[in-house]
Design a protein around this motif. Structure first.
Motif, PDB file in Angstrom:
ATOM      1  N   TYR A 170     -60.670  50.331  14.619  1.00  0.00           N
ATOM      2  CA  TYR A 170     -60.425  50.466  16.054  1.00  0.00           C
ATOM      3  C   TYR A 170     -61.706  50.452  16.888  1.00  0.00           C
ATOM      4  N   LYS A 226     -61.372  49.864  23.102  1.00  0.00           N
ATOM      5  CA  LYS A 226     -60.339  49.096  23.818  1.00  0.00           C
ATOM      6  C   LYS A 226     -58.984  49.120  23.110  1.00  0.00           C
ATOM      7  N   THR A 227     -58.947  49.656  21.896  1.00  0.00           N
ATOM      8  CA  THR A 227     -57.684  49.683  21.157  1.00  0.00           C
ATOM      9  C   THR A 227     -56.701  50.623  21.842  1.00  0.00           C
ATOM     10  N   THR A 228     -55.471  50.164  22.023  1.00  0.00           N
ATOM     11  CA  THR A 228     -54.419  51.011  22.605  1.00  0.00           C
ATOM     12  C   THR A 228     -53.299  51.181  21.594  1.00  0.00           C
ATOM     13  N   ASN A 269     -49.109  52.277  21.025  1.00  0.00           N
ATOM     14  CA  ASN A 269     -47.801  52.535  21.640  1.00  0.00           C
ATOM     15  C   ASN A 269     -46.810  53.067  20.606  1.00  0.00           C
ATOM     16  N   ALA A 298     -50.149  57.402  19.658  1.00  0.00           N
ATOM     17  CA  ALA A 298     -50.442  57.618  21.078  1.00  0.00           C
ATOM     18  C   ALA A 298     -50.425  59.104  21.444  1.00  0.00           C
ATOM     19  N   GLN A 316     -56.966  60.267  21.576  1.00  0.00           N
ATOM     20  CA  GLN A 316     -56.902  60.345  23.032  1.00  0.00           C
ATOM     21  C   GLN A 316     -58.268  60.633  23.658  1.00  0.00           C
TER      22      GLN A 316
END
Length: 310
Positions: A217, A220-222, A224, A228, A234
């Protein structure tokens, strides 16, 4: 490089790099998994020298055990494979109930034997403690099953220090499986002193902290999915953890290997740990995990990683 280790004081001798099989048949955990890929993964693992498989009833509610049993029977290599499985959950009116009663443990071991198509289980864990059964009574039931030749070693999983001490009242517990990784080192304080003193081998789960410690990671890794909502994914905590992983990347680059191999090698350098069981969804992941056996961490590197994640 091929090497074998003994798991604690048991007579189970394995490649220290095992396979956590929750993605084998675990449709309830990973809806997208392909059982044909599962079978190829298992055959690849065995062909590459991996011989320790860790599964559980709750991985697909028995489906993981069934697939492993089918592949092992097809290959005819039961004597060469060490199979660990876990039980205690049962479904009642759609609800999962945890039951450690001696009666249910005998029933669930027999059910696992049938699904695995074998007459013995190498290592059987009480997957979770229940609220009612005295822990030493539950372990005592497994000791009877061990004496009867149905299981070879006794494990408990997700037990606190207090629960482990009660479970091991008669000295029958061989293995403890628990949550432990470089981002969650509480077991070093709560559990390792006791397990080392009593010859109980500790098997960590979540070794890569849901991928964060595998070096995949960036900022910029998100996410969902379930990640999360995890604190270490976080904000500032995520950025700090990524910075720590950079130290692992430097060591990995110097050794021309992957971050995941450095992490696994660090666990195997801990006195409480004999074996690791990283999960895998693809055959190439198994092959990569096995490359850990080629990694030699120096004392300085072990201490650097220790300090970085302290």
């Amino acid at each position: 490089m091929s090497k074998k280790i003994r798991i604690g004081r048991t007579d189970l001798v394995v490649n220290p790099i095992g396979l956590g099989a929750n993605a084998i048949g675990g449709h309830n955990l990973y809806p997208e998994i392909d059982e044909q890929v599962n079978r190829t993964l298992l055959k690849t693992a065995f062909n590459e020298g991996l011989d320790f498989i860790d599964t559980a009833f709750t991985y697909g509610m028995g489906r993981s055990e069934e697939i492993i049993g089918e592949v092992v029977k097809e290959l005819g290599n039961r004597q060469e494979v060490i199979i660990a499985t876990k039980g205690t959950q049962k479904l009642i009116d759609g609800e999962t109930i945890v039951d450690n009663s001696p009666e249910y443990l005998r029933e669930t071991v027999d059910a696992s034997l049938k699904r695995l198509q074998t007459d013995y289980i190498d290592l059987f864990y009480i997957h979770f403690p229940d609220k009612n059964t005295p822990k030493y009574e539950a372990v005592g039931a497994l000791k009877e099953l061990k004496d009867a030749g149905k299981i070879r070693a006794i494990g408990v999983s997700n037990f606190s220090q207090e629960q482990l001490i009660e479970a091991n009242q008669d000295g029958y517990v061989d293995v403890l499986q628990g949550h432990y990784n470089l981002l969650n080192r509480q077991a070093e304080k709560d559990l390792f002193p006791y397990t080392i003193e009593h010859g109980i081998s500790f098997v960590p789960y979540f070794p890569f902290a849901s991928g964060l410690l595998a070096g995949r990671y960036t900022k910029k890794t998100t996410f969902n999915d379930f990640r999360a909502n995890m604190p270490h994914f976080q904000g500032e905590a995520f950025e700090q953890n990524l910075q720590k992983v950079e130290t692992l990347k430097e060591i990995a680059n110097a050794k021309q290997t992957e971050v995941s191999n450095i992490v696994l090698a660090w666990y195997l350098a801990q006195p409480a740990i004999d074996t690791v069981i990283p999960g895998a969804k693809k055959p190439e992941q198994v092959i990569q995990n096995l490359k850990t056996l080629d990694v030699q961490l120096s004392k300085d590197e072990i201490e650097t990683i220790d300090r970085t994640f302290s």
